[in-house]
Write a protein that holds these residues in place. Sequence first.
Motif, PDB file in Angstrom:
ATOM      1  N   GLN A  73     -18.852 -27.289 -16.529  1.00  0.00           N
ATOM      2  CA  GLN A  73     -18.996 -25.847 -16.470  1.00  0.00           C
ATOM      3  C   GLN A  73     -18.416 -25.225 -17.734  1.00  0.00           C
ATOM      4  OE1 GLN A  73     -17.581 -24.005 -12.898  1.00  0.00           O
ATOM      5  NE2 GLN A  73     -18.606 -25.449 -11.548  1.00  0.00           N
ATOM      6  N   GLY A  82     -21.932 -17.600 -16.485  1.00  0.00           N
ATOM      7  CA  GLY A  82     -21.570 -18.999 -16.283  1.00  0.00           C
ATOM      8  C   GLY A  82     -22.725 -19.946 -16.507  1.00  0.00           C
ATOM      9  N   ASN A 120     -20.221 -33.187 -13.327  1.00  0.00           N
ATOM     10  CA  ASN A 120     -20.380 -31.744 -13.319  1.00  0.00           C
ATOM     11  C   ASN A 120     -19.595 -31.117 -14.456  1.00  0.00           C
ATOM     12  OD1 ASN A 120     -20.057 -28.855 -12.412  1.00  0.00           O
ATOM     13  ND2 ASN A 120     -21.299 -29.651 -10.742  1.00  0.00           N
ATOM     14  N   THR A 156     -23.639 -24.088 -15.467  1.00  0.00           N
ATOM     15  CA  THR A 156     -23.235 -25.279 -14.738  1.00  0.00           C
ATOM     16  C   THR A 156     -24.203 -26.415 -15.067  1.00  0.00           C
ATOM     17  OG1 THR A 156     -22.342 -23.972 -12.915  1.00  0.00           O
ATOM     18  CG2 THR A 156     -22.814 -26.281 -12.466  1.00  0.00           C
TER      19      THR A 156
END
Length: 206
Positions: A137, A111, A135, A113
């Motif tokens: 992702q 992942g 934000n 972020t």
Amino acid sequence: MVVIMVGTASGRADVLADKYGAFDTDDGWQVSLYKTNEELKRWPNMAATAFSREAFLSMKAMARIGGTGSAPVIAGTVSAGIQIGCQIDVSSGMTVGAAANLGLSLGVNGGITISYPPAGTLGANAGANAGVVPNLQATLRPGGITSLTLDAKPLASSYGSTHLRELYVKTDGCGGYVSIRTFAAVQVATPNANDSYSIYGDPTWL
């Protein structure tokens, strides 16, 4: 190899080279694109894990339209983004033991972020901040490159820019080398044609 990646450059800012490019649209407009003020501050992971990376990124993307075109410019956008490459996905776990049995996972669960405050709005500035995404992702794939547009600014005149300061970047579940490269892009539209152009920063490690 992992220990080297985690234990270096505590807060030191790497300044990367500015980039510039220009082109003429099909309608005769002269478009210039700049990527400046790029800095990358790498930090040891707060959780002290060998498979996460943390950094703070700053950069500015600017576009300017000049000259005299044969058709009016009806829309334009300047944007800034990053590309991140993950060498090995270890998000499903890694067994530390004999070299012949490392237990490296080759899944697709690594992942990334990206956090970009401010997330809220303040009074009269609410409209100006409406397009800011706090934000982002995405999924990192082993041996692949993930591309993310961090911000895009519509051109309301012949000049526009987006300046990202201290953008928090974090990757999880990546073993081995993690690379990062920034980019700036511009799109210009007239009643007759669409034109786009991108420039890229020097790749470095995260």
